[in-house]
Design a protein around this motif. Structure first.
Motif, PDB file in Angstrom:
ATOM      1  N   MET A   1      -7.548   2.759  12.958  1.00  0.00           N
ATOM      2  CA  MET A   1      -7.755   2.035  14.215  1.00  0.00           C
ATOM      3  C   MET A   1      -8.630   0.799  14.009  1.00  0.00           C
ATOM      4  SD  MET A   1      -5.925   3.500  16.480  1.00  0.00           S
ATOM      5  CE  MET A   1      -4.782   3.854  15.134  1.00  0.00           C
ATOM      6  N   ILE A   2      -9.637   0.918  13.136  1.00  0.00           N
ATOM      7  CA  ILE A   2     -10.458  -0.251  12.807  1.00  0.00           C
ATOM      8  C   ILE A   2      -9.571  -1.335  12.212  1.00  0.00           C
ATOM      9  CG2 ILE A   2     -12.308  -1.130  11.328  1.00  0.00           C
ATOM     10  CD1 ILE A   2     -13.676   1.582  11.597  1.00  0.00           C
ATOM     11  N   ALA A   3      -8.697  -0.944  11.288  1.00  0.00           N
ATOM     12  CA  ALA A   3      -7.808  -1.910  10.647  1.00  0.00           C
ATOM     13  C   ALA A   3      -6.892  -2.589  11.658  1.00  0.00           C
ATOM     14  CB  ALA A   3      -6.981  -1.219   9.557  1.00  0.00           C
ATOM     15  N   ILE A   4      -6.424  -1.829  12.645  1.00  0.00           N
ATOM     16  CA  ILE A   4      -5.484  -2.386  13.626  1.00  0.00           C
ATOM     17  C   ILE A   4      -6.192  -3.238  14.671  1.00  0.00           C
ATOM     18  CG2 ILE A   4      -3.880  -1.781  15.492  1.00  0.00           C
ATOM     19  CD1 ILE A   4      -3.098   0.691  13.851  1.00  0.00           C
ATOM     20  N   PHE A   5      -7.347  -2.769  15.154  1.00  0.00           N
ATOM     21  CA  PHE A   5      -7.954  -3.392  16.328  1.00  0.00           C
ATOM     22  C   PHE A   5      -9.094  -4.373  16.027  1.00  0.00           C
ATOM     23  CE2 PHE A   5      -5.843   0.225  18.319  1.00  0.00           C
ATOM     24  CZ  PHE A   5      -5.292  -0.384  19.440  1.00  0.00           C
ATOM     25  N   ALA A   6      -9.603  -4.408  14.799  1.00  0.00           N
ATOM     26  CA  ALA A   6     -10.681  -5.352  14.498  1.00  0.00           C
ATOM     27  C   ALA A   6     -10.290  -6.809  14.762  1.00  0.00           C
ATOM     28  CB  ALA A   6     -11.151  -5.171  13.051  1.00  0.00           C
ATOM     29  N   PRO A   7      -9.061  -7.233  14.438  1.00  0.00           N
ATOM     30  CA  PRO A   7      -8.710  -8.625  14.779  1.00  0.00           C
ATOM     31  C   PRO A   7      -8.764  -8.900  16.281  1.00  0.00           C
ATOM     32  CG  PRO A   7      -7.188  -7.748  13.154  1.00  0.00           C
ATOM     33  CD  PRO A   7      -8.003  -6.591  13.639  1.00  0.00           C
ATOM     34  N   PHE A   8      -8.378  -7.916  17.112  1.00  0.00           N
ATOM     35  CA  PHE A   8      -8.467  -8.104  18.559  1.00  0.00           C
ATOM     36  C   PHE A   8      -9.927  -8.177  18.998  1.00  0.00           C
ATOM     37  CE2 PHE A   8      -4.411  -5.920  17.802  1.00  0.00           C
ATOM     38  CZ  PHE A   8      -3.541  -6.813  18.406  1.00  0.00           C
TER      39      PHE A   8
ATOM     40  N   ILE B   1     -11.950 -11.247  21.063  1.00  0.00           N
ATOM     41  CA  ILE B   1     -12.857 -11.079  22.200  1.00  0.00           C
ATOM     42  C   ILE B   1     -14.217 -11.673  21.888  1.00  0.00           C
ATOM     43  CG2 ILE B   1     -13.993  -9.384  23.693  1.00  0.00           C
ATOM     44  CD1 ILE B   1     -11.580  -7.548  23.212  1.00  0.00           C
ATOM     45  N   VAL B   2     -14.690 -11.450  20.659  1.00  0.00           N
ATOM     46  CA  VAL B   2     -15.996 -11.964  20.249  1.00  0.00           C
ATOM     47  C   VAL B   2     -16.051 -13.474  20.407  1.00  0.00           C
ATOM     48  CG1 VAL B   2     -17.414 -12.401  18.202  1.00  0.00           C
ATOM     49  CG2 VAL B   2     -16.654 -10.088  18.698  1.00  0.00           C
ATOM     50  N   ASP B   3     -15.019 -14.175  19.945  1.00  0.00           N
ATOM     51  CA  ASP B   3     -15.037 -15.634  19.995  1.00  0.00           C
ATOM     52  C   ASP B   3     -14.812 -16.178  21.396  1.00  0.00           C
ATOM     53  OD1 ASP B   3     -15.641 -16.119  17.355  1.00  0.00           O
ATOM     54  OD2 ASP B   3     -13.557 -16.167  16.694  1.00  0.00           O
ATOM     55  N   ARG B   4     -14.139 -15.411  22.254  1.00  0.00           N
ATOM     56  CA  ARG B   4     -13.830 -15.922  23.595  1.00  0.00           C
ATOM     57  C   ARG B   4     -14.873 -15.512  24.638  1.00  0.00           C
ATOM     58  NH1 ARG B   4      -7.273 -15.901  24.548  1.00  0.00           N
ATOM     59  NH2 ARG B   4      -6.728 -16.902  22.574  1.00  0.00           N
ATOM     60  N   LEU B   5     -15.328 -14.260  24.558  1.00  0.00           N
ATOM     61  CA  LEU B   5     -16.218 -13.745  25.609  1.00  0.00           C
ATOM     62  C   LEU B   5     -17.651 -13.522  25.142  1.00  0.00           C
ATOM     63  CD1 LEU B   5     -13.835 -11.118  27.264  1.00  0.00           C
ATOM     64  CD2 LEU B   5     -14.164 -13.528  27.848  1.00  0.00           C
ATOM     65  N   GLY B   6     -17.889 -13.606  23.858  1.00  0.00           N
ATOM     66  CA  GLY B   6     -19.253 -13.440  23.385  1.00  0.00           C
ATOM     67  C   GLY B   6     -19.463 -12.169  22.593  1.00  0.00           C
ATOM     68  N   ARG B   7     -20.571 -12.149  21.842  1.00  0.00           N
ATOM     69  CA  ARG B   7     -20.873 -11.067  20.933  1.00  0.00           C
ATOM     70  C   ARG B   7     -21.531  -9.869  21.618  1.00  0.00           C
ATOM     71  NH1 ARG B   7     -18.930 -15.650  18.366  1.00  0.00           N
ATOM     72  NH2 ARG B   7     -19.960 -16.163  16.403  1.00  0.00           N
ATOM     73  N   LYS B   8     -22.648 -10.124  22.291  1.00  0.00           N
ATOM     74  CA  LYS B   8     -23.506  -9.040  22.756  1.00  0.00           C
ATOM     75  C   LYS B   8     -22.818  -8.135  23.766  1.00  0.00           C
ATOM     76  CE  LYS B   8     -27.919  -8.075  25.025  1.00  0.00           C
ATOM     77  NZ  LYS B   8     -29.165  -8.615  25.590  1.00  0.00           N
TER      78      LYS B   8
ATOM     79  N   ARG C   1     -15.819 -17.550  13.767  1.00  0.00           N
ATOM     80  CA  ARG C   1     -16.448 -16.510  12.945  1.00  0.00           C
ATOM     81  C   ARG C   1     -16.076 -15.101  13.394  1.00  0.00           C
ATOM     82  NH1 ARG C   1     -22.221 -18.030  12.455  1.00  0.00           N
ATOM     83  NH2 ARG C   1     -21.305 -19.607  11.090  1.00  0.00           N
ATOM     84  N   GLY C   2     -16.015 -14.871  14.705  1.00  0.00           N
ATOM     85  CA  GLY C   2     -15.679 -13.538  15.188  1.00  0.00           C
ATOM     86  C   GLY C   2     -14.288 -13.121  14.762  1.00  0.00           C
ATOM     87  N   ARG C   3     -13.323 -14.030  14.879  1.00  0.00           N
ATOM     88  CA  ARG C   3     -11.949 -13.700  14.507  1.00  0.00           C
ATOM     89  C   ARG C   3     -11.809 -13.481  13.003  1.00  0.00           C
ATOM     90  NH1 ARG C   3      -9.273 -18.749  16.798  1.00  0.00           N
ATOM     91  NH2 ARG C   3     -11.441 -19.435  16.647  1.00  0.00           N
ATOM     92  N   VAL C   4     -12.456 -14.338  12.213  1.00  0.00           N
ATOM     93  CA  VAL C   4     -12.385 -14.172  10.761  1.00  0.00           C
ATOM     94  C   VAL C   4     -13.050 -12.860  10.345  1.00  0.00           C
ATOM     95  CG1 VAL C   4     -13.116 -15.108   8.537  1.00  0.00           C
ATOM     96  CG2 VAL C   4     -12.253 -16.647  10.305  1.00  0.00           C
ATOM     97  N   THR C   5     -14.190 -12.550  10.970  1.00  0.00           N
ATOM     98  CA  THR C   5     -14.858 -11.280  10.667  1.00  0.00           C
ATOM     99  C   THR C   5     -13.969 -10.103  11.055  1.00  0.00           C
ATOM    100  OG1 THR C   5     -17.017 -12.300  11.084  1.00  0.00           O
ATOM    101  CG2 THR C   5     -16.943  -9.899  11.036  1.00  0.00           C
ATOM    102  N   GLY C   6     -13.285 -10.218  12.184  1.00  0.00           N
ATOM    103  CA  GLY C   6     -12.376  -9.168  12.612  1.00  0.00           C
ATOM    104  C   GLY C   6     -11.255  -8.943  11.615  1.00  0.00           C
ATOM    105  N   TRP C   7     -10.664 -10.023  11.122  1.00  0.00           N
ATOM    106  CA  TRP C   7      -9.588  -9.887  10.139  1.00  0.00           C
ATOM    107  C   TRP C   7     -10.121  -9.342   8.821  1.00  0.00           C
ATOM    108  CZ3 TRP C   7      -4.616  -9.561  10.792  1.00  0.00           C
ATOM    109  CH2 TRP C   7      -4.036 -10.113  11.939  1.00  0.00           C
ATOM    110  N   TRP C   8     -11.328  -9.755   8.417  1.00  0.00           N
ATOM    111  CA  TRP C   8     -11.901  -9.196   7.195  1.00  0.00           C
ATOM    112  C   TRP C   8     -12.140  -7.691   7.353  1.00  0.00           C
ATOM    113  CZ3 TRP C   8     -16.210  -6.350   6.132  1.00  0.00           C
ATOM    114  CH2 TRP C   8     -16.403  -6.058   4.776  1.00  0.00           C
TER     115      TRP C   8
END
Length: 414
Positions: A69-76, A80-87, A344-351
């Motif tokens: 699930m981490i592998a599938i959903f981390a990019p999503f 969210i991180v890049d669009r709506l924020g981290r915290k 950064r959020g999206r790249v981190t998600g894909w990594w």
């Protein structure tokens, strides 16, 4: 205008310290909790659900599904991180994790438990993505970033050992009991609310302008790096998953958990030591330790293959695990550290997706290679050869990239 300027000046002066790092490192340990906490009670679960059709496959999936699930959903999560924020995403995921993580403590059906584990993995995807992103956001100076990315490896490695022991101890009270440990995320989430903040581009050593609002993912730059990270996730977990079977393969009884546990603990310690030393060794170009890390993994795995008996397994596991301790933070810095704030959020998600997909595939691939090779030690040796090849290829690629960058620094500044 004055108020806005003053607010900007105040926020730009915020500087994360050891407390913020401790919270993010604690959050980073939760995906490890999902992977290893309940492994000691798997035999109990198998016995309890023995009458359920397909239980011999479904029960192990209780451990494996979160990584998938981490592998599938981390990019999503990265989107969210890049669009709506981290915290905001982190806090929501932390509280949701406590709810779905503890659910099997009172659930009885295997199907319901598997559904809860899917939700655990989705929460872990968000938590891991945000925690890694915030470490790079908060500690954007190279020496501090490398220090805490190295400590992230240390924390997760030591946490894995602690969680296995804790799961075994609590499992004495029945297979339901260890699941209550997932509530620890609330203990971490509450201080996160008050101690973490939503970083700005300026605070993260980056910049934000109108044209950067929709920065595309730099696939040409990170595509190959993600493939290397996928392979790295696979090799990272080979020793972790197979160490006990390798020990038993030397003639040690499967009931001799003291010896098996000692070998696993020594290997984990080697990973942690490498994580501690990463910041000192990683000065200079991001990713420069990758050939060394893969090379050490290769040497360790080949030692396991070539040197007979328990001494070979112990020596090889220690060498390979030290390489793994350098590999994980090296991959993060190589793939993520050079990104813009807005991507950064999206790249981190894909990594995160690539690395955890490698983790999920490890037992599957090792089973296939082991069956084809005629034994686990031989399979580990074959993976060692592959690691050596990747070490050489990555080393050549890094050298060529450095040569191009020195020839045209403006073109390759990122």
């Amino acid at each position: 205008m004055t108020n806005v300027t003053t607010h900007h000046d105040q926020t730009s002066m915020r500087r994360a310290g050891a407390w913020q790092a401790a919270l993010l490192l604690a959050g980073s340990c939760l995906p490890v909790l999902g992977s290893v906490l309940i492994t000691p009670v798997l035999p109990q679960l198998s016995e309890h659900f023995a009458d359920v059709a397909g239980s011999e496959v479904l029960v192990p999936m209780i451990v494996a599904i979160p990584a998938l699930m981490i592998a599938i959903f981390a990019p999503f999560a990265g989107q969210i991180v890049d669009r709506l924020g981290r915290k905001r995403l982190l806090i929501i995921a932390m509280f949701a994790y406590a709810v779905v993580g503890t659910a099997p403590a009172w659930l009885e059906g295997l199907t319901e438990i598997l559904v809860s584990r899917v939700l655990v993995g989705i929460c872990e995807a968000a938590i891991m993505t945000v925690c890694t992103t915030l470490i790079i956001d908060y500690f954007h100076e190279e020496h501090r970033r490398n220090k805490y990315l190295g400590l992230q490896t240390v924390a997760t490695t030591l946490a894995a050992t602690v969680f296995i022991i804790l799961g075994g101890a609590l499992g004495v009270g029945g297979w339901h009991v260890p699941f209550w440990v997932y509530a620890v995320s609330i203990v971490v989430a509450v201080p996160m609310i008050f101690s973490l903040w939503e970083p700005s581009a300026a605070e993260s050593g980056g910049r934000r302008d109108a044209s950067a609002a929709k920065v595309p993912i730099p696939w040409r730059r990170i595509g190959v790096r993600l493939l290397v990270s996928l392979f790295g996730g696979f090799t990272f977990y080979v020793i972790i998953i197979e160490a006990s079977y390798l020990v038993v393969g030397t003639g040690i009884a499967a009931t001799d958990t003291a010896t098996i546990g000692l070998v696993a603990a020594v290997a984990s310690l080697a990973t942690a030591i490498a994580g501690f030393t990463f910041a000192r060794l990683a000065k200079g170009r991001a990713g420069r330790l990758l050939p060394i890390a893969f090379g050490l993994q290769a040497v360790g795995m080949l030692v396991i293959w070539v040197v007979p008996g328990l001494p070979g397994v112990i020596a090889g596991a220690v060498i390979a695990s030290f390489g793994s301790g350098l590999l994980l933070p090296s991959l993060v810095t190589w793939v993520v550290a050079s990104t813009q704030f807005e991507e950064r959020g999206r790249v981190t998600g894909w990594w995160t997706a690539a690395f955890f997909l490698g983790q999920f595939l490890t037992p599957i691939l090792m089973g296939i290679i082991g069956a084809a090779a005629g034994g686990l030690a031989t399979a580990v040796g074959i993976v060692g050869i592959a690691s050596a090849v990747v070490a050489v290829l990555v080393g050549v690629a890094l050298r060529r990239s450095a040569a191009r960058e020195s020839a045209s620094p403006a073109a390759y500044s990122r």
